[in-house]
Design an enzyme around this catalytic site. Structure first.
Site, PDB file in Angstrom:
ATOM      1  N   GLU A   1       0.844  -1.190   0.000  1.00 30.32           N
ATOM      2  CA  GLU A   1       0.000   0.000   0.000  1.00 30.32           C
ATOM      3  C   GLU A   1       0.875   1.233   0.000  1.00 30.32           C
ATOM      4  O   GLU A   1       2.103   1.134   0.108  1.00 30.32           O
ATOM      5  CB  GLU A   1      -0.998  -0.019   1.169  1.00 30.32           C
ATOM      6  CG  GLU A   1      -0.391  -0.150   2.542  1.00 30.32           C
ATOM      7  CD  GLU A   1      -1.444  -0.324   3.656  1.00 30.32           C
ATOM      8  OE1 GLU A   1      -2.363  -1.142   3.501  1.00 30.32           O
ATOM      9  OE2 GLU A   1      -1.325   0.348   4.674  1.00 30.32           O
TER      10      GLU A   1
ATOM     11  N   HIS B   1       8.091  19.539   5.665  1.00 23.29           N
ATOM     12  CA  HIS B   1       9.085  19.408   4.611  1.00 23.29           C
ATOM     13  C   HIS B   1       9.956  18.181   4.853  1.00 23.29           C
ATOM     14  O   HIS B   1      10.430  17.549   3.928  1.00 23.29           O
ATOM     15  CB  HIS B   1       9.960  20.652   4.572  1.00 23.29           C
ATOM     16  CG  HIS B   1       9.203  21.891   4.226  1.00 23.29           C
ATOM     17  ND1 HIS B   1       8.652  22.089   2.999  1.00 23.29           N
ATOM     18  CD2 HIS B   1       8.891  22.986   4.972  1.00 23.29           C
ATOM     19  CE1 HIS B   1       8.040  23.275   2.977  1.00 23.29           C
ATOM     20  NE2 HIS B   1       8.164  23.831   4.175  1.00 23.29           N
TER      21      HIS B   1
END
Lengths: 381, 289, 381, 289
Positions: free
Chosen positions: D211, D249
């Site tokens: 997945e 980030h």
């Protein structure tokens, strides 16, 4: 650095380790007031940093107010193994059915912390360790992971502790590990940890030792140090970072390095004498430190001769010579000095000492020890 | 010809701009001419030792640029944990820690990190290692030993000098002399060193200088019985020491009967290791071939 | 659980990580008062938990008092990526010469925390990561040992940071690790960490995400959760421990297991439809939970058909059927239900549903998806 | 005939007195008849499963008394760290952790402790392992698979059932089926399982059910190229998922382009692994010999 029982217990209390109600007293009057608040019977416990205070009369049970004054006076005026008692802990007397031992320390051989648990605690634990070691269970702790609950359960199961007490024991053990880890302790010990008649765990005594090397990051203890009982000589030694232990012989000795200091003492004994102290000036001592070290030795009235044994590595023999010369005016009893200098700047050191009268120069360690024993014997005549 | 340290060793000094670091780096360089680098954060790019040895900000850079395989640690005690981990992480093979006064918890953690790694940590609180005529790493004076075939391993700094010098005075040389440090928790043990000496074709016999406390000597005696073919002799300091002030009951439970000079001497004698009663006497047990 | 910038900064402040002076405001009047205290110029920053708020107009520089009201009004009345702004941070404007990136997160591939440092921070950091990965340095951290100073020094050296800033960087990095470790964070990030014109390091922005699984032992955040902006549907889902994400399609779906839920959505898409949501009821859901899940789906006005896909392991299909039956009275829009039941008690579930009209039973996943897409299309006509 | 779990496995259940633990212990026992013990602190000395299986207070005792080599963990999330460490410490060789919701920092520490140890941890948040016809450890329903030669390894619980049942419906059997768990940090990886399947003489081909998120599938693809001789096919869930909400980030910096369904599918296709577009389709790729 050892903590007093009452200091250890204040840390126990901070971590919610159950302790009896107690407070510290310096006078019988204070003790009486505290006892009144706590309620009789109480136990008075001398706060001294030596083992076996119970057998030495440092712990007394006081049943009622009438008995308090004499008991408090007794302890506060006594000396326990040479240490005069300054403070007593006035503590609620506890009825208990069992004494357990619980402690954490460092196992040097494993290089790991170990937690130790025994169903039979109290003063006989060391006997038990010798005769029934299997009744004491020890578990090594990964210093990065810390004590884990399953380890405590396994130990509780091993000693057959009643399951109702597993949770309180778990809490106490994890708290003890937290103190050990956070305070840079080398020992945290509850002996006895009792099972009260109400079936609760209670820390009846507490011992903690803090790693001296870690005091720089343990600001709590910089204050506590001042309360410790030290002789003036020991205080002076600590000020100059000297490692000093007073003994009962006649030959004072000043050495650089702990191993060489022990070897010097061994040689003195082998030559038929007894050392007056252990004194390691460490590496790289300058003249001031040498002067301080010799002053401590001269202040010991038992000393009949002084042996200086220096094998200079970082330590410079000329600095040692300078320190020695500077202390000579204080040698009012005219004690003989035996000196052996080897290693860094030994030649310069010997040259400086050449002009000093009454110094005996030895060629090696064994010879130095023999000369010192001889000199001390003559001095005693 | 030696263990751990040879003239091929490429030595870096951690804390080379400190007083001790600089002073001893010079002595090591004069002795073995194999100091290849130093570290001192913020001094990267500078040069020391007559402008011949570069300083780096980190061990990683020092190793990458110079191929250093050995590090001698001179940083203050409160930086030592970090300095040792830095060298382990950078893949330094031999770390010699001279720094004393390192908290015991720091050393327990270092030992845990070292487990399973191909790295020898000698010390802390070690005088260092000297392979006479080849190299020295640490503060052992260069002139106390001459090259030869006797290995010395010692827990005490000054007693190491004592024994080495006594040998030199009668013309006996040393293969390698190692001060493993006197702290309760150290990196390389007596047993580690005995193993290396046993495997070193240029070491004929070994001297152990022990002292009271711990059970390193007892373990060494066991190793001698089971694994050593070379003769071993020993001196143990501390026979006259007052009974060890142990750590509460826990200390007694852990150490049992080990730790005293008596138990160590008995263990050695049982293992066929001759034990002398003062340091200089050790010379009498060395057979010169 | 994500923290707002002002929440993250309050933790930075607790650990003495330098931040600009700032306070939170909910109205322009509050903002004006704070700005007056801080001194102009100030920056107004929308407190919303979405990225790219700067580009979306959520950050405005205010030079003087006259400009404050309109700017504050602008932001407080705006929506950023669909989220209406409730609070703004009023912050001292900072002059800086360089933007650094510093963050700690979990590297799944290494199964280790990593610390990341780059000399070029700011909004372009992700571009930099793709085009100049060597200008970003990452160091794995042993979770048992923690971040060590030498790692930070090596990183500072690698990015060529001025040596004067190593000590402040070391302090900030170690403090950030402490927050990461102690608060069970999965992300702590300072971007940008600026070098001010006074050559000091200052955290100009801050992001923290706390591990939802660890909230039970992070009591700080139980309170903070209430302040997070959640839709009523999301609040309802959280109450019943449902994993729910609203999307923009027409087919509502309720599935057990995250993987099967994703597969169900994939199949809907493959069959030409679009899912209205992701909804995982987890393992072992009972009828009440199923009812709550379906209620959330029914409350979404975009939904035209409901697909229920259950492969029962721990989950019992009869419980699902019961939950479904109990919600039917609330299906006022008469939405079609497509059901696929498999596994534990599937037979019992199907029997329960046999008597319910207007239910479509599917044999397998792909068929269920196709039936749902079909039904939704018809419903839209 | 299987990997990790066989009819010779001696299984203990940690948390056997809890609702889930008791329920599934019974099912495991009914399936493989190889539950030898359970643990539950304070219940030591009791018996469960029709009075045939003893309960112990600790894993150590359970292992010593019964020779248990496999443990299935059902304890609540806040006890799971301790339970896993207990089994590792006791020397259990296979730990299957069903518990979900374990904090990620706990798993990072567990992984650190596991490094270098001869112990497989499957999970957490795993449905378990089933070796059809032999044994099951965990919550995978016993009737979804028949014995055979296809290995299945999956990150998702219910998708595992989906695939196994689809195979069963067409008469294809399974050697071993492993749910490795969908959490970000888990013990045994796809690669670990592929390695075991490659070495298992009774597995002919392998199905991977992956997945989105992380890069386990990408690493698996690399392993298939470099190390596998047996055919591998895959299904990846999450093609339709909205772009992964990454962790600031930092997440983007760490993960780069990996983690999406597209990158995983591309990686597999490049490795010669056929990828289907919905779970039941996988059946079409299995060759029955």
């Amino acid at each position: 650095m050892k903590l007093h029982e009452y200091q250890s217990k204040s840390y126990f209390n901070r971590e919610d380790i159950p302790i009896p109600r107690s407070r510290i007293a310096s006078t019988p009057a204070e003790a009486k007031q505290i006892a009144a608040e706590i309620g009789y019977p109480v136990v008075l416990k001398a706060q001294v940093l030596v083992g076996g205070r119970g057998k030495a009369g440092g712990i007394l049970l006081v049943k009622d107010e009438n008995d308090l004054d004499p008991a408090a006076n007794d302890i506060l005026n006594s000396k326990i193994k040479g240490i005069s008692v300054q403070r007593i802990l006035v503590e609620q007397a506890i009825n208990f059915t069992q004494e357990i031992y619980l402690g954490i320390t460092v196992d040097r051989a494993l290089a790991q912390p170990v937690i130790i648990l025994s169903a039979s605690g109290g003063v006989e634990i060391e006997e038990l360790a010798i005769h029934h070691p299997n009744r004491i269970i020890r578990t090594a702790i990964d210093p990065l992971l810390g004590l884990q609950p399953y380890m405590v359960r396994a130990m509780a199961s091993h000693i057959g502790l009643d399951y109702d007490l597993w949770k309180p024991l778990l809490h106490i053990a994890l708290s003890l590990w937290k103190l050990f880890d956070q305070l840079d302790a080398t020992l945290v010990e509850i002996n006895p940890l009792v099972i009260t008649t109400d079936k609760e765990l209670l820390a009846l005594d507490g011992k903690m030792t803090i790693d001296d090397n870690a005091l720089y990051r343990q600001e709590d203890f910089l204050e506590l140090t001042d309360q410790a009982v030290e002789t003036p000589a020991e205080q002076e030694a600590r000020k100059f970072c000297l490692s000093y232990i007073q003994l009962s012989g006649h030959i004072g000795c000043m050495v650089n390095g702990a191993g060489l200091a022990m070897a010097t003492m061994d040689c003195i004994q082998q030559a038929g004498g007894e050392p007056a102290n252990f004194l390691d000036i460490g590496g790289g001592a300058n003249a001031d430190k040498v002067q301080a070290a010799l002053r401590i030795i001269l202040s010991d009235e038992n000393v009949r001769a002084v042996l200086i044994n220096i094998f200079g590595g970082i330590t410079r023999c000329d600095e040692v010579a300078k320190g020695l010369i500077s202390i000579l005016p204080e040698n009012t009893r005219n004690l003989p000095f035996i000196i052996r200098l080897e290693g860094t700047n030994a030649e310069e050191g010997r040259n400086l000492l050449a002009q000093v009268p009454n110094l005996l120069i030895a060629e090696n360690l064994m010879q130095a020890a023999e000369m010192a024993v001889h000199a001390a014997e003559r001095a005693m005549v | 010809m030696s263990i751990l340290l040879t003239d091929k060793s490429k030595i870096m000094v951690q804390g080379i701009t400190g007083r001790e670091g600089r002073y001893h780096a010079q002595h090591m360089q004069d002795y073995g001419h194999n100091i290849v680098a130093g570290t001192s954060p913020g001094h990267g790019g500078e040069w020391v030792l007559d402008g011949k040895v570069p300083i780096f900000d980190t061990v990683e850079e020092a190793k990458k640029s110079t191929g250093a395989d050995t590090s001698v640690v001179f940083v203050p005690a409160y930086h030592a944990f970090d300095a040792i981990l830095e060298s382990i992480d950078a893949g330094i093979q031999l770390i010699v820690c001279i720094t004393e006064g390192i908290p015991i918890m720091d050393m327990l953690k270092v030992r845990r990190v070292l487990a399973g790694k191909e790295c020898y940590l000698v010390g802390p609180n070690s005088p260092g290692i000297i392979t006479p005529g080849q190299a020295k790493a640490g503060i052992i004076p260069g002139d106390i030993a001459i090259p030869g075939k006797v290995g010395i391993v010692s827990r005490s700094g000054t007693l190491t000098y004592e024994v080495a010098l006594a040998l030199k005075r009668v013309g006996i040389g040393v293969s390698t002399c190692i001060g493993i440090g006197g702290d309760p928790v150290i990196g390389t043990s007596f047993v580690d060193c005995l193993e290396l000496f046993e495997d070193d074709p240029h070491t004929d016999q070994v001297i152990i200088v022990g002292e009271i406390g711990g059970n390193e000597e007892e373990k060494a005696a066991e190793f001698v019985v089971n694994e050593m073919t070379k003769p071993v002799c020993a001196y143990i300091a501390g026979k006259s020491a007052p009974e060890n002030r142990r750590m509460g009951h826990a200390g007694a439970i852990i150490e049992g009967n080990t730790g005293t000079a008596q138990s160590k001497i008995a263990a050695f004698r049982q293992a066929g290791v001759k034990v002398v009663s003062f340091p200089e006497e050790i010379v009498s047990l060395i057979t010169t071939s």
